[in-house]
Design an enzyme around this catalytic site. Structure first.
Site, PDB file in Angstrom:
ATOM      1  CE  LYS A 153      -4.412   0.878   2.101  1.00 35.12           C
ATOM      2  NZ  LYS A 153      -5.199   1.051   0.892  1.00 35.12           N
TER       3      LYS A 153
HETATM    4  N1  PMP Z   1      -7.420  -2.929  -3.376  1.00 36.13           N
HETATM    5  C1  PMP Z   1      -6.983  -1.666  -3.269  1.00 36.13           C
HETATM    6  C2  PMP Z   1      -6.298  -1.032  -4.420  1.00 36.13           C
HETATM    7  C3  PMP Z   1      -7.182  -0.955  -2.065  1.00 36.13           C
HETATM    8  O1  PMP Z   1      -6.748   0.311  -1.944  1.00 36.13           O
HETATM    9  C4  PMP Z   1      -7.853  -1.575  -1.001  1.00 36.13           C
HETATM   10  C5  PMP Z   1      -8.073  -0.823   0.288  1.00 36.13           C
HETATM   11  N2  PMP Z   1      -7.001  -0.978   1.166  1.00 36.13           N
HETATM   12  C6  PMP Z   1      -8.277  -2.904  -1.156  1.00 36.13           C
HETATM   13  C7  PMP Z   1      -8.046  -3.547  -2.368  1.00 36.13           C
HETATM   14  C8  PMP Z   1      -8.947  -3.637  -0.038  1.00 36.13           C
HETATM   15  O2  PMP Z   1      -8.008  -3.911   0.967  1.00 36.13           O
HETATM   16  P1  PMP Z   1      -8.452  -4.097   2.485  1.00 36.13           P
HETATM   17  O3  PMP Z   1      -9.577  -5.074   2.460  1.00 36.13           O
HETATM   18  O4  PMP Z   1      -7.235  -4.629   3.129  1.00 36.13           O
HETATM   19  O5  PMP Z   1      -8.871  -2.772   2.981  1.00 36.13           O
END
Ligand code: PMP
Length: 296
Positions: A153
């Site tokens: 991220k």
């Molecule tokens: N894909 C992307 C590109 C994201 O930014 C997110 C949000 N964090 C997710 C998927 C979902 O991830 P999570 O369930 O860990 O929030």
């Protein structure tokens, strides 16, 4: 909306007012997009405020920082403790928590010795709202895993997300669905994607997407509930006109989709597997149904 005069944030080991926080204009991350972050939610549960899957989120944060050569001087446990203090100081129960770690003053393109950390939080509604979404296949692809670490991220990756969401909104849709470099469906700008066909749920495998913590929770819930789920690559044509679809993410939770490229899904949302998972997800995170999940 995000902060007021009294909002307190954690900055490099100190508690400071958000409005007083000062950052050097020469921090490398601001110029080149190499900061790492997380999106976490806390819920007011019958046992008090609990951060959902805190360990998984901070683990991913430290992993992202390592991949980006950004130093972090805190452990998962310390970060979790500071986050609970942050919630307490700001009187927050149901909250969205945003840790951000960024490189220090450095205008070159090599790693910085200095790094900074901010923890902040605010009350945030479901990110994609509560109405069913009209989604378009984006003209933007997700970043090629050979050009960056897609499984991390990193703030810079979200330029791609901003372009895709903006394009969708400008064309009258609610959200975008992005393909990977092989034209297979990858994910939304800030959420993972699932669709349902003939009683089976499908999602793409890891590799070209962010490995969502909500995605993993949904897979665990499917196992517990005996819902068949298959991880495979698929094209948008396979999705269009199938039974139902939804996005998952910490901010979005489970968000039902009405149509892809104006072709509606066959089932009413209330009759879909996604709808069952949506209510189970909320019971899991906000009520006393924790199953095997870590709630620190
Ligand atoms: N894909 C992307 C590109 C994201 O930014 C997110 C949000 N964090 C997710 C998927 C979902 O991830 P999570 O369930 O860990 O929030």
């Amino acid at each position: 909306m995000y902060y007021n005069d009294n909002t307190i944030v954690f900055f490099n080991g100190q508690w400071v007012k958000a409005k007083d926080l000062m950052i050097s204009p020469y921090v490398q991350s601001m110029h080149y997009g190499n900061a790492v972050f997380e999106g976490i939610r806390s819920y007011g549960t019958p046992d008090g405020t609990r951060i959902f899957k805190s360990e998984e989120h901070f683990k991913r944060l430290l992993f992202s920082a390592k991949k980006m050569h950004i130093k972090v001087n805190y452990t998962i446990e310390e970060l979790t403790n500071f986050t609970y203090q942050l919630l307490e100081k700001n009187n927050l129960g149901n909250a969205y928590i945003r840790p951000l770690i960024f490189a220090g003053t450095n205008m070159s393109l090599i790693p910085s010795d200095e790094s900074h950390i901010i923890l902040c939080a605010w009350e945030w509604e479901k990110y994609l709202g509560t109405k069913l979404l009209d989604v378009m296949t984006s003209s933007y692809q997700r970043p090629n895993p050979k050009s960056c670490h897609v499984e991390t991220k990193v703030t810079g990756h979200y330029v791609n997300s901003i372009l895709a969401s903006t394009e969708a909104k400008e064309k009258g849709f609610d959200e975008a669905l992005l393909l990977d470099m092989n034209d297979n469906v990858a994910e939304g700008p800030g959420a993972n994607f699932f669709f349902e066909k003939d009683g089976v749920l499908y999602t793409c495998p890891l590799g070209n997407i962010l490995p969502g913590i909500t995605r993993a929770t949904i897979i665990e819930l499917c196992e517990e509930l005996g819902i068949k789920i298959v991880e495979k690559h698929f094209k948008p044509e396979e999705v269009k006109g199938s039974d139902s679809a939804f996005f998952t993410g910490t901010a979005a939770e489970v968000s039902g989709i009405n149509s892809l490229d104006k072709i509606p899904f066959k089932l009413k949302w209330d009759d879909s597997i996604g709808s069952i998972l949506q209510s189970k997800y909320i019971r899991r995170v906000a009520f006393n149904e924790y199953g095997k999940f870590s709630l620190v």
